[in-house]
Scaffold this motif. Sequence first.
Motif, short mmCIF file in Angstrom:
data_model
loop_
_atom_site.label_atom_id
_atom_site.label_comp_id
_atom_site.label_asym_id
_atom_site.label_seq_id
_atom_site.Cartn_x
_atom_site.Cartn_y
_atom_site.Cartn_z
N TYR A 62 12.27 45.23 20.49
CA TYR A 62 12.85 44.01 19.93
C TYR A 62 13.16 44.16 18.44
O TYR A 62 14.13 43.60 17.93
N GLU A 63 12.34 44.92 17.74
CA GLU A 63 12.62 45.18 16.32
C GLU A 63 13.95 45.92 16.18
O GLU A 63 14.72 45.67 15.24
N ASN A 64 14.23 46.82 17.13
CA ASN A 64 15.46 47.61 17.05
C ASN A 64 16.69 46.87 17.56
O ASN A 64 17.82 47.13 17.11
N HIS A 65 16.51 45.93 18.50
CA HIS A 65 17.66 45.34 19.17
C HIS A 65 17.73 43.81 19.10
O HIS A 65 18.70 43.23 19.58
N GLY A 66 16.73 43.19 18.53
CA GLY A 66 16.73 41.73 18.44
C GLY A 66 16.03 41.09 19.62
O GLY A 66 16.00 41.64 20.73
N TRP A 67 15.48 39.92 19.40
CA TRP A 67 14.68 39.24 20.42
C TRP A 67 15.51 38.63 21.54
O TRP A 67 14.97 38.24 22.58
N ASP A 68 16.84 38.57 21.36
CA ASP A 68 17.67 37.94 22.39
C ASP A 68 18.26 38.94 23.38
O ASP A 68 18.97 38.55 24.30
N ILE A 69 17.96 40.22 23.22
CA ILE A 69 18.54 41.21 24.12
C ILE A 69 17.89 41.08 25.50
O ILE A 69 16.66 40.95 25.62
N PRO A 70 18.68 41.05 26.59
CA PRO A 70 18.10 41.00 27.94
C PRO A 70 17.23 42.25 28.19
O PRO A 70 17.58 43.36 27.77
N LEU A 71 16.12 42.04 28.87
CA LEU A 71 15.14 43.11 29.09
C LEU A 71 14.98 43.38 30.58
O LEU A 71 14.76 42.46 31.37
N VAL A 72 15.08 44.66 30.95
CA VAL A 72 14.90 45.09 32.34
C VAL A 72 13.76 46.10 32.39
O VAL A 72 13.74 47.06 31.60
N PHE A 73 12.83 45.90 33.30
CA PHE A 73 11.75 46.86 33.52
C PHE A 73 12.07 47.70 34.75
O PHE A 73 12.71 47.24 35.71
N TYR A 74 11.56 48.94 34.72
CA TYR A 74 11.68 49.88 35.84
C TYR A 74 10.31 50.49 36.05
O TYR A 74 9.67 50.93 35.10
N GLY A 75 9.85 50.51 37.31
CA GLY A 75 8.57 51.12 37.59
C GLY A 75 8.61 51.94 38.86
O GLY A 75 9.18 51.52 39.87
N HIS A 76 8.01 53.12 38.79
CA HIS A 76 7.95 54.00 39.96
C HIS A 76 6.52 54.12 40.46
O HIS A 76 5.60 54.37 39.67
N SER A 77 6.31 53.94 41.76
CA SER A 77 5.02 54.13 42.42
C SER A 77 3.93 53.26 41.79
O SER A 77 4.05 52.04 41.78
N THR A 78 2.89 53.86 41.19
CA THR A 78 1.88 53.05 40.51
C THR A 78 2.49 52.28 39.36
O THR A 78 2.08 51.15 39.06
N GLY A 79 3.49 52.86 38.70
CA GLY A 79 4.20 52.15 37.64
C GLY A 79 4.93 50.93 38.18
O GLY A 79 5.12 49.94 37.47
N GLY A 80 5.36 50.99 39.45
CA GLY A 80 5.99 49.83 40.07
C GLY A 80 5.00 48.70 40.28
O GLY A 80 5.34 47.52 40.09
N LEU A 81 3.77 49.05 40.67
CA LEU A 81 2.71 48.04 40.78
C LEU A 81 2.43 47.42 39.42
O LEU A 81 2.32 46.20 39.28
N THR A 82 2.31 48.26 38.40
CA THR A 82 2.05 47.79 37.04
C THR A 82 3.16 46.84 36.57
O THR A 82 2.90 45.76 36.03
N ALA A 83 4.42 47.25 36.78
CA ALA A 83 5.55 46.45 36.32
C ALA A 83 5.63 45.12 37.07
O ALA A 83 5.92 44.08 36.48
N ALA A 84 5.38 45.14 38.38
CA ALA A 84 5.45 43.92 39.18
C ALA A 84 4.38 42.92 38.74
O ALA A 84 4.66 41.71 38.61
N LEU A 85 3.16 43.39 38.53
CA LEU A 85 2.08 42.48 38.12
C LEU A 85 2.35 41.93 36.72
O LEU A 85 2.06 40.77 36.43
N TRP A 86 2.89 42.76 35.82
CA TRP A 86 3.22 42.29 34.47
C TRP A 86 4.30 41.21 34.55
O TRP A 86 4.20 40.17 33.89
N ALA A 87 5.32 41.45 35.36
CA ALA A 87 6.40 40.47 35.49
C ALA A 87 5.87 39.16 36.05
O ALA A 87 6.30 38.08 35.63
#
Length: 346
Positions: A118-143
Motif C-alpha cells: 500500500y505504501e508503494n501503490h496507495g490504499w485504494d488499489i484493488p488487492l488480490v490474494f493467491y494461495g497454493h495448497s497450504t497457502g490456499g488454506l492460509t489465504a482463505a482463512l485470512w480472507a
Amino acid sequence: MWQPDELGPGFEYSTLPLMDDDEGAVVTTLVRHVPANDPLALHATPSAPRFAFLAIHGWNEYFFHAELARVISSAGGAFYAIDLRKYGRSQREHQSAGYITSISDYDEDIHAALDVIYENHGWDIPLVFYGHSTGGLTAALWADRHPGALSGLVLNAPWLEFQGATIVRQLGTPIIDSLARISPEVILPLPDTGFYNRILTAWRDEHEPEPEEGDTDPFTTTGWSFNPKWRRTPSTPVRAGWLLAILHGHAQVAKGLDISCPTIVLTSNATLFSDKWSPDMRSADTVLDVEQIWRRVPSLGRVTTLIRLEGAIHDVTLSRAAVRTQAFGEIRRWLRTYVKIDRPGH
C-alpha cells in the motif's frame, strides 16, 4: 530496502522484521516483480498496475515461479509474493523449518507485506490474494477474517480438508492435540515418496521417452529450477503443533466460511495416489484429493468459481505448457470478469 533476488533481473526482495517468537528472531520476505527490469517480461505488460497481487506458497515451498509473476504483471497486476516466516528466504538457522502453532500467526507476515504494497501503490488499489495448497488454506482463512479487504482470491489446489475424509480429521484431532500439548515440536513419521519432486524436476525412468526435439517446456525437459535448501526432498519434517494448527484450519473451513470477494479455485481433474511410480502422475494431483477440495468450494464464500483442469498436477501453474496456458487464461478471464481492477479516476 529492496535487493536483487536470486530469480534474476526484474525480481527484488525485501526482508521485513517481525516480532520474536519462542525460537528467537523472526522475519518474513517480500518478493516483487519489476517488469521494466525483466528482459523476459511478456509483451505489452502495462507500465502502471491496476491491481496488486500477493502470492502465498504452500508447505515445503517458497516463491520461485517467475512465469506466474510475468503472467500476472502482463494482466495489469503489481506482482508480489511472500516467503512466510521460517520458509525459503525467511528461514534462519535457529528456526524449525515452517513451524507455527496457529495459521493466524501469519497475519503478522501478511500485514507487514501489505504495509509495503500500500505504501508503494496507495490504499485504494484493488488487492488480490493467491494461495497454493497450504497457502490456499492460509489465504482463505485470512480472507474470511478480513471481509472487504480483498477484491479477489485465487486458490490453486488449496488444502481445505485432511487427507482421507472429514471423519479422519475428526478422529485424529484429539490424538494430535494431546501429542501437541506434551511435545508440540515432535516430528511425526509421515512418509514422502518423492514422486511429486520427480514430477517437478522432469525426472524420467528408463521406460519413458525423451522429450521431443525442439521442446522447450521446463515441465518435460529441464524441470523447474528451485533452491533445494528451500524446497527439500524428502519434504520438511511435519511437527505435531504445526499439524494441529492445520487441522483447526480445516475444521473452520468445514463449518463454512463467508469470504466476501469473488473466489476462483483451480485444481487438477484427477487424483492419483500410489506407492509405486507411474508416468500418469505427471497428469494428476499426487498430493491432495481433488474431490475433497471440490466438496468444500461451495461453502467458501458468496461467489465461487471452480476450474477443473485435465492433465494438471498438484500446482496447476507448474503443469505442462498446455495446461499452464489454460490455467493462466482462466485466471485472466476471471480477473476481467469478477475483479474490479479499474481504479476510480484512472
